[in-house]
Enzyme design. Structure first.
Site, PDB file in Angstrom:
ATOM      1  N   GLY A  85       0.827  -1.206   0.000  1.00 55.48           N
ATOM      2  CA  GLY A  85       0.000   0.000   0.000  1.00 55.48           C
ATOM      3  C   GLY A  85       0.859   1.252   0.000  1.00 55.48           C
ATOM      4  N   SER A  86       0.406   2.294   0.659  1.00 58.41           N
ATOM      5  CA  SER A  86       1.099   3.579   0.602  1.00 58.41           C
ATOM      6  C   SER A  86       2.447   3.569   1.308  1.00 58.41           C
ATOM      7  CB  SER A  86       0.221   4.671   1.219  1.00 58.41           C
ATOM      8  OG  SER A  86      -0.970   4.778   0.473  1.00 58.41           O
TER       9      SER A  86
END
Lengths: 364, 614
Positions: free
Chosen positions: B331-332
C-alpha cells in the site's frame, strides 16, 4: 514352434527352486532373531523375496537367445548408468553408488554384475577354445571399462566381484593355462604397488584391521572380534534360536545384514552353518551341471560364469565373517536383509533356469 | 526360421561337442576348487566353534561391557541482555522396558488409573515399541507433575519394568510472546530419525521443530557422551566402568530484546498482525512478533491431538508466523521508496509539484484512478504528497518511471526476495516486473498496472520482515547486512544501488515522513501529539476486497464493515530522525486504514525502546 518366441514354457529347475526356497525359510527365521524379533523387518524381507522369486520364475521361461541378443544393449545401458552415477548419484557413507530415480534408488553396479558376464559370454561363444589373444584383449577391455567405472565410485568390493565374474567367463571359454599361471604370479608381484598407489585409505585400513583386529578393538577391529566371539561361542549346536547373547545384546554390529552368518553360527552352531553351506553347495553343483548339459556355447558360458560368481559371493561373505578375508561390504547371498543383492542373485538364477530349459529336444 | 545371430548352435555338431568337452573339463576343475574351498570354510568354522569353543564361550560370557550414549544438554537461548528465553528444567519422565512387562497393553490400562495417559502417549509407546528393541526403555509420559510423581511412587510396586527417570526438559518461560521466534522442540519423528545423524541422536529425545530451535538445531544439540557399563547376561546394568561426558550444545545469544518483544506483543492488543523492529546501521532484529500466537510448552511434552486440531482450526491461525510468511500489499508504505527511486533515477526533480483534483488518468485512456480524498488535495510538492499520501502524485511518478525502473530501484531495498534471515521457511514476497508477468501470466505488462504499483497495490506482496528491513535501510540511508536474530557479525553488502541515491534525496523523503507524524496535515498526525522525539513514518492500507483501482477514502468507508472485510493497516517508522535507534514495520490485519490502529502500535514500540536508551 517359433524359435524366436520370447518365452518357452517349461517347468523351472526344481532342484534350484527348492534349494532357494529352503534358504529363504532359513533366512527369515534367522532374520527374525537378528532383527530383535521385529516382525516388520521379516515381513519386508519376505515381500522382497516374493517379488524376486516372481521375477526369477518369469525370467526362467525366457529363451536364452534373447539374452544373447540383448547382451550388448544391457552392457551399454549399464555403462551409461554407471556414468550417470558418477555425474549425479547420491552420496551415502562417502561413496557414490546410488542412482535416485525418485520412486526408488538403484545401484547400477548391480546391473553390471549381470551385464558383464552376458556380454563376455556372447562375444566368446563363437570362439573355439583355446582363447585367441585378440579375443582375450577385447574381453579385458570390456572388463576394464566396467571395473574402472565402479572403482571410481569408489566401491572396490563390487569391482572385484564384477571382475571375477568376467574372469570366470574367460576361464570357462578356454583361457590358456600358461596365461592363468603367469597372471597369478604377476598379480602377487604387483601387490605392493597396488597397496601403495591404488588403494584408498579406508581400504588399507580394512586390510590392516583384518591382519590384526586386536590393534583397534573398539574401533575398526570390533566387527571381526565380536563376529568371531559370536561364532566360537555358538559351539556345535548353538545357543538356540533367539538366544544368542552376542547378537541379542547388540555386541555384534550389522547383525541382520552383512554379519548375519555370525548370528546363524551363534544360535544354530556348527550344525546350522554346515546346513547353510550344504545348501549353497547344492546350488553351485546344480548350476554347474546345468551349464555342462547346456546346448550352446553361450548357454554354457552364461550358466557356468553366473554359478561361479554366486560361489564367489558366498566365499567372500563367509570368509569375511569368519575372519579369513578382509571386511568388504558383501552380504550373505539370499540370507542377508536387503533387496539389492537379492534381486541380482535371483535374476542370475532365473537366467540359469532359462538355460536349463533351453534344450533342443526338450520333452515337456 | 533361423536365429538372427549365431549363438554357436549352427556350428557343426563335431565342433560343438569338442568345445563342450573342453568346457566340461574346465567346469569339473572349477567344481573341484569350489569343493576344496568349502571344505576349507567348514574347517574354519570347525576350528572356531569346536576347537576354540571354550575360549570364545568365556569371552562371550565376559562380554558384558556395553556402551551407552548420554544425551548432551541442549544449548540455552538468551535475549540481547542475557535474559533466558529457552531453558532446560529438571523433570521426570515415565519409562517402560517392554521385556520386563508381561502384557504391555494391560499394564498401560492399569497405569492409566494411577496416572492420566493421553492418546498421544499411548500411540507413541506403540510406535516406539516397534522401532526399539525389547530391552530398550520407551518413554511413556514426559514431565510428570508433582502429583503424578507422588502417585506413581506410592504405586510403584505394582508396575515392575516402569521407572520414573530424571531428565532435562525444555521450557519457554515467555510462552506465546516468543513462540514464533524460538519455535519449539518436540519428539523426534520417524521422518526426522531418517534425516538425523544416528550417532549424535542416539540418546536424544527432543529435536527442534520450528523457528530458531529448528534453524540452529545443529549447534544447540551438542555432542553426546558415552558411558561404558557392565551388564549381566540379560543386559541389565550392574555398574558404570567409564564415562565420557557429553559436550553441551552452544548457547544462543539473540539480538532480540525480550522487553521490546513483550511491549510489541502488548501493543498489538487483540488485533491479528505482525511487528518487526530492527536496529539501524545493522541487521539486528530487536523484536519479531506475530499475533495470535500459541503456547509452545505443550509441544515439548507432546501436544494432545485434540489441542493441536483446535490450534489448526482457529480462524486466526495462531501457528502461522505472519512476520515471515504473511504476504501483504505494501500500500502507501511504498511511497517513500518510490520517491527515492524517482529522485535517484532523475525522473522526479526535487521541487516538482502536482495538482491533485482527486482523479488521475493515463493520457488517452478512459479509466480513472482516484485519490483517497474526494475533490483532491490541491497543489502539493513531494513532502506534502508523502505527508498526505497523495495518490495522484505517485500515479504520475510511477507512469513516468515505467515498471522496469521501478523494479530496479525497489529491488535493492529487498522487496521481492527472501531477506536471508536465520529462520526456516521465509517467503520471498513479490515485486512485480515485466519478466514476472511474462513467466507467470504469459502476457505483456500494461501501463495501468504500473500506475497502481506506484501506490503499492496490484500483485505487489511484501512480508512484514521485508518491510522492516526496507525501513531500516531508509533509516540508515544505506544497504544493510541481512537481518538476523543471532548475535553475530554479518558481512555488509559490498556495493549497492542504494549508494547512488544522493544525500539530499534521503533528506527530502525523511522530511516528508516526519510530516506524516508531525505535520499539520500528516496522515498519522494523531500519534504525533506530545511525542518527546521526532519520528519519521508512513501509513499504508492493504486492500482486502476487490475494488483496487479506486482507492478512495478507506477510513470512512470501512467504518461500517464487518471485521473480516476491513483492509489491513500498515505503518512503517523510525526514530529519532537525528540519529535513528529503531526502525519498525507494523501490519494489523483488518485494522482499516494505516493511521488508526497500526500507527499507535509503532509509536508504542518506538517509545518503549527510546525510553530505555541511554
Amino acid at each position: 514352434m517359433n524359435p524366436l518366441a520370447l518365452f518357452r514354457w517349461h517347468r523351472p529347475d526344481w532342484v534350484l527352486l527348492l534349494t532357494i526356497l529352503a534358504l529363504f525359510g532359513f533366512g527369515l527365521a534367522v532374520l527374525y532373531s537378528a532383527s530383535g524379533h521385529n516382525p516388520d523387518v521379516v515381513l519386508k524381507q519376505a515381500v522382497r523375496m516374493a517379488v524376486g522369486l516372481l521375477a526369477m520364475l518369469i525370467l526362467s521361461q525366457l529363451r536364452p537367445i534373447h539374452l544373447y541378443n540383448w547382451a550388448p544393449w544391457l552392457f551399454a545401458i549399464s555403462v551409461a548408468l554407471l556414468l550417470a552415477v558418477l555425474l549425479m548419484g547420491s552420496v551415502s557413507k562417502g561413496a557414490n553408488r546410488w542412482l535416485d530415480l525418485g520412486f526408488f534408488r538403484f545401484q547400477p553396479s548391480e546391473l553390471m554384475k549381470l551385464a558383464l558376464p552376458l556380454m563376455l559370454a556372447r562375444s566368446l561363444a563363437r570362439r573355439p577354445p583355446p582363447l585367441a589373444w585378440r579375443d582375450l584383449l577385447q574381453a579385458l577391455a570390456w572388463m576394464g571399462l566396467a571395473a574402472a567405472l565402479i572403482i571410481k565410485q569408489p566401491d572396490l568390493g563390487t569391482a572385484i566381484l564384477v571382475v571375477a565374474s568376467g574372469l570366470y567367463v574367460l576361464y570357462l571359454a578356454g583361457l590358456r593355462r600358461r596365461v592363468i599361471f603367469t597372471t597369478l604370479v604377476l598379480m602377487l608381484a604387483a601387490m605392493p604397488v597396488v597397496w601403495r598407489f591404488i588403494m584408498h585409505d579406508y581400504q588399507r585400513d580394512r586390510v590392516l584391521t583384518f591382519l590384526n583386529p586386536e590393534s583397534d578393538p573398539l574401533g575398526r577391529g570390533w566387527n571381526i572380534i565380536q563376529s568371531k566371539i559370536a561364532i566360537g561361542s555358538g559351539g556345535l549346536f548353538g545357543k538356540g534360536w533367539g538366544q544368542g547373547t552376542q547378537s541379542q545384546l547388540e555386541f555384534l554390529p550389522e547383525r541382520h545384514t552383512d554379519f548375519i552368518l555370525a548370528v546363524v553360527a551363534e544360535e544354530f552352531g556348527l550344525l546350522g552353518v554346515s546346513l547353510l553351506l550344504c545348501l549353497y553347495v547344492v546350488l553351485i553343483y546344480r548350476g554347474m551341471i546345468i551349464a555342462m548339459e547346456a546346448s550352446t556355447p553361450f548357454n554354457r558360458l552364461l550358466a557356468g560364469s553366473l554359478t561361479l560368481t554366486f560361489f564367489t559371493y558366498v566365499l567372500v561373505n563367509v570368509g569375511m565373517v569368519s575372519g579369513l578375508l578382509p571386511v568388504v561390504g558383501v552380504p550373505l547371498p539370499l540370507i542377508s536383509y536387503g533387496g539389492t543383492s537379492m534381486v541380482t542373485l535371483l535374476t542370475a538364477f532365473g537366467m540359469i533356469m532359462a538355460v536349463a530349459g533351453d534344450k533342443p529336444f526338450l520333452h515337456r | 526360421m533361423q536365429p538372427r545371430f549365431d549363438t554357436g548352435r549352427r556350428r557343426t555338431l563335431g565342433q560343438n561337442q569338442l568345445s563342450g568337452r573342453y568346457f566340461r573339463r574346465r567346469a569339473w576343475v572349477a567344481l573341484l576348487g569350489v569343493s576344496l574351498i568349502f571344505l576349507g570354510l567348514f574347517a574354519r568354522f570347525y576350528y572356531l566353534q569346536v576347537v576354540e569353543h571354550s575360549r570364545y564361550s568365556s569371552q562371550s560370557e565376559a562380554n558384558r561391557v556395553r556402551i551407552r550414549p548420554i544425551a548432551p544438554n541442549r544449548g540455552l537461548i538468551y535475549d540481547r541482555n542475557g535474559m533466558l528465553l529457552a531453558r532446560n528444567v529438571p523433570a521426570y519422565r515415565l519409562e517402560v522396558i517392554p521385556e520386563q512387562v508381561g502384557n504391555l497393553e494391560a499394564m498401560l490400562e492399569e497405569l492409566a488409573n494411577v496416572i492420566p495417559l493421553s492418546e498421544t502417549d499411548r500411540s507413541r509407546v506403540q510406535r516406539l515399541r516397534k522401532l526399539r528393541r525389547s530391552f530398550q526403555p520407551i518413554p511413556v509420559k514426559l514431565r510428570l507433575s508433582e502429583a503424578d510423581l507422588a502417585r506413581f511412587a506410592v504405586n510403584r510396586y505394582r508396575f515392575p519394568g516402569v521407572e520414573a527417570v530424571p531428565y532435562l526438559s525444555r521450557d519457554y518461560p515467555l510462552g506465546e510472546t516468543m513462540a514464533h521466534v524460538l519455535g519449539y522442540v518436540g519428539h523426534i519423528s520417524e521422518k526426522e530419525l531418517a534425516r538425523l545423524d544416528e550417532k549424535r541422536y542416539r540418546g536424544t529425545n527432543l529435536v527442534g521443530k520450528t523457528g530458531l530451535e529448528a534453524y540452529y538445531e545443529d549447534a544447540l544439540h551438542g555432542e553426546p557422551g558415552f558411558e561404558e557399563v557392565e551388564t549381566n547376561a540379560q543386559g541389565r546394568v550392574l555398574r558404570v566402568l567409564r564415562r565420557e561426558l557429553p559436550q553441551p550444545g552452544e548457547d544462543l545469544h539473540l539480538t532480540l530484546d525480550a522487553g521490546l518483544q513483550q511491549a510489541a506483543y502488548k501493543a498489538l492488543g487483540q488485533h491479528r498482525g505482525a511487528v518487526v523492529a530492527m536496529k539501524p546501521e545493522s541487521g539486528e532484529i530487536l523484536a519479531l512478533v506475530s499475533k495470535p500466537s500459541f503456547d509452545p510448552n505443550p509441544f515439548v511434552t507432546g501436544i494432545l491431538h485434540r489441542d493441536y486440531q483446535a490450534l489448526l482450526s482457529q480462524p486466526g491461525r495462531p501457528l502461522f508466523n505472519r512476520a515471515l510468511l504473511g504476504g501483504y500489499e505494501p500500500g502507501s508504505t511504498i511511497k517513500p521508496f518510490m520517491a527515492l527511486a524517482g529522485l535517484a533515477s532523475g525522473v522526479l526533480s526535487p521541487d516538482e509539484t502536482w495538482y491533485s483534483d482527486g482523479t488521475f488518468q493515463i493520457p488517452g485512456r478512459k479509466r480513472i484512478y482516484r485519490d483517497w480524498k474526494k475533490g483532491g488535495h490541491g497543489k502539493v510538492n513531494l513532502e506534502q504528497a508523502l505527508a498526505q499520501s497523495v495518490n495522484g502524485f505517485f500515479y504520475n511518478l510511477a507512469l513516468r518511471m515505467g515498471i522496469d525502473r521501478i523494479h530496479d530501484w525497489l529491488a535493492p531495498f529487498g522487496f521481492g526476495q527472501v531477506t536471508g534471515i536465520d529462520m526456516p521457511r521465509e517467503k520471498p514476497g513479490l515485486l512485480p516486473s515485466r519478466a514476472w508477468k511474462r513467466a507467470v501470466h504469459n502476457s505483456a505488462w500494461f501501463d495501468g498496472e504500473t500506475v497502481i504499483v506506484g501506490i503499492g497495490q496490484g500483485p505487489f506482496v511484501v512480508t512484514p520482515l521485508q518491510l522492516a528491513w526496507a525501513v531500516n535501510k531508509l533509516a540508515s540511508r544505506k544497504d544493510l547486512p541481512r537481518p538476523h536474530l543471532k548475535k553475530m557479525t554479518e558481512p555488509w553488502p559490498e556495493q549497492s544501488r542504494l549508494d547512488r541515491i544522493p544525500p539530499a534525496a534521503w533528506e527530502q523523503v525523511q522530511k516528508g515522513m516526519v510530516a506524516v507524524v508531525h505535520g499539520a496535515h500528516g496522515s498519522a498526525r494523531r500519534i504525533g501529539h506530545g511525542l518527546p522525539f521526532t519520528m519519521a513514518g508512513k501509513t499504508g492500507t492493504a486492500q482486502v476486497f476487490g475494488h483496487k483501482e479506486d482507492a478512495t477514502d478507506e477510513e470512512r468507508k470501512v467504518e461500517g464493515l464487518a471485521e473480516h472485510l476491513k483492509h489491513h493497516a500498515l505503518f512503517i517508522a523510525y526514530a529519532p530522525v537525528e540519529k535513528p535507534q529503531i526502525a519498525v514495520a507494523v501490519v494489523v490485519e483488518h485494522g482499516g486504514g494505516g493511521s488508526r490502529v497500526a500507527a499507535p502500535v509503532a509509536r508504542d514500540v518506538i517509545r518503549y525502546w527510546l525510553e530505555r536508551q541511554p
